[in-house]
Design an enzyme around this catalytic site. Structure first.
Site, PDB file in Angstrom:
ATOM      1  N   CYS A  33     -18.036  12.198  -2.231  1.00 50.80           N
ATOM      2  CA  CYS A  33     -19.029  12.762  -3.156  1.00 50.80           C
ATOM      3  C   CYS A  33     -18.704  12.471  -4.609  1.00 50.80           C
ATOM      4  CB  CYS A  33     -19.126  14.266  -2.956  1.00 50.80           C
ATOM      5  SG  CYS A  33     -17.553  15.072  -3.241  1.00 50.80           S
ATOM      6  N   ASP A  35     -16.446  14.009  -6.362  1.00 47.72           N
ATOM      7  CA  ASP A  35     -15.953  15.198  -7.052  1.00 47.72           C
ATOM      8  C   ASP A  35     -14.448  15.096  -7.309  1.00 47.72           C
ATOM      9  OD1 ASP A  35     -18.455  16.163  -7.097  1.00 47.72           O
ATOM     10  OD2 ASP A  35     -18.222  17.561  -5.439  1.00 47.72           O
ATOM     11  N   CYS A  59     -17.957  20.931  -5.831  1.00 48.11           N
ATOM     12  CA  CYS A  59     -18.982  21.841  -5.314  1.00 48.11           C
ATOM     13  C   CYS A  59     -18.408  23.228  -5.020  1.00 48.11           C
ATOM     14  CB  CYS A  59     -19.561  21.255  -4.040  1.00 48.11           C
ATOM     15  SG  CYS A  59     -18.394  21.325  -2.684  1.00 48.11           S
ATOM     16  N   CYS A 103     -14.768  18.694   1.711  1.00 46.45           N
ATOM     17  CA  CYS A 103     -14.496  19.339   0.417  1.00 46.45           C
ATOM     18  C   CYS A 103     -13.128  20.020   0.422  1.00 46.45           C
ATOM     19  CB  CYS A 103     -15.567  20.366   0.093  1.00 46.45           C
ATOM     20  SG  CYS A 103     -17.238  19.755   0.349  1.00 46.45           S
TER      21      CYS A 103
HETATM   22 FE1  FES Z   1     -17.862  17.157  -3.320  1.00 51.18          FE
HETATM   23 FE2  FES Z   1     -17.813  19.330  -1.899  1.00 51.18          FE
HETATM   24  S1  FES Z   1     -19.482  17.998  -2.153  1.00 51.18           S
HETATM   25  S2  FES Z   1     -16.193  18.440  -2.993  1.00 51.18           S
END
Ligand code: FES
Length: 145
Positions: A33, A35, A59, A103
């Protein structure tokens, strides 16, 4: 869809922030993602984690798992902290929806990266700890939690 514990840690995350002059810092990115997670450790001479803080550009599930993970490693030895896997964190949170399991890996990987950084800085070896795949370092992170 989310357990009460996940919601609690998402709404009231523990240990958010940073540690000046931390003993170890680990920053990792989630390939799925994009992140980002950073974890800071304050580790004493007996290799006990006295304090831990995290920041994430991630997230809600990443916030909740990191919050729980930091609670689980606080006060533990660096060796014990290695055993705090994403599975253990998910169990402590009463589970995560399957699409959110990736995640929870951010927290585990950031812990490992921060332990690696600590071991490197102090010239020690932590049994069972492998070099993190992707400590993306300071310069690429501009967003803060
Ligand atoms: Fe990226 Fe959860 S969607 S860490």
């Amino acid at each position: 869809m989310y357990s009460e514990k996940v919601m609690d840690h998402f709404e009231h995350p523990r240990n958010v922030g940073e540690i000046e002059g931390a003993s170890g810092v680990g920053t990792v990115g989630n390939a799925k993602c994009g992140d980002i997670m950073r974890i800071y450790f304050d580790i004493d001479d007996d290799q006990i984690i006295r304090d831990v803080k995290f920041k994430t550009f991630g997230c809600g599930a990443a916030v909740a798992t990191s919050s729980m993970a930091t609670e689980l490693v606080k006060g533990k030895s660096v060796q014990e902290a290695l055993e705090v896997t994403n599975k253990a964190v998910m169990e402590a949170l009463d589970g995560l929806p399957p699409v959110k399991v990736h995640c929870s890996l951010l927290a585990e990987e950031a812990i490992h990266a921060a332990l690696w950084d600590y071991a490197q800085k102090n010239g020690i070896k932590i049994e069972g700890l492998e070099k993190p795949k992707s400590d993306i370092g300071e310069e690429e992170v501009e967003e803060e939690y």
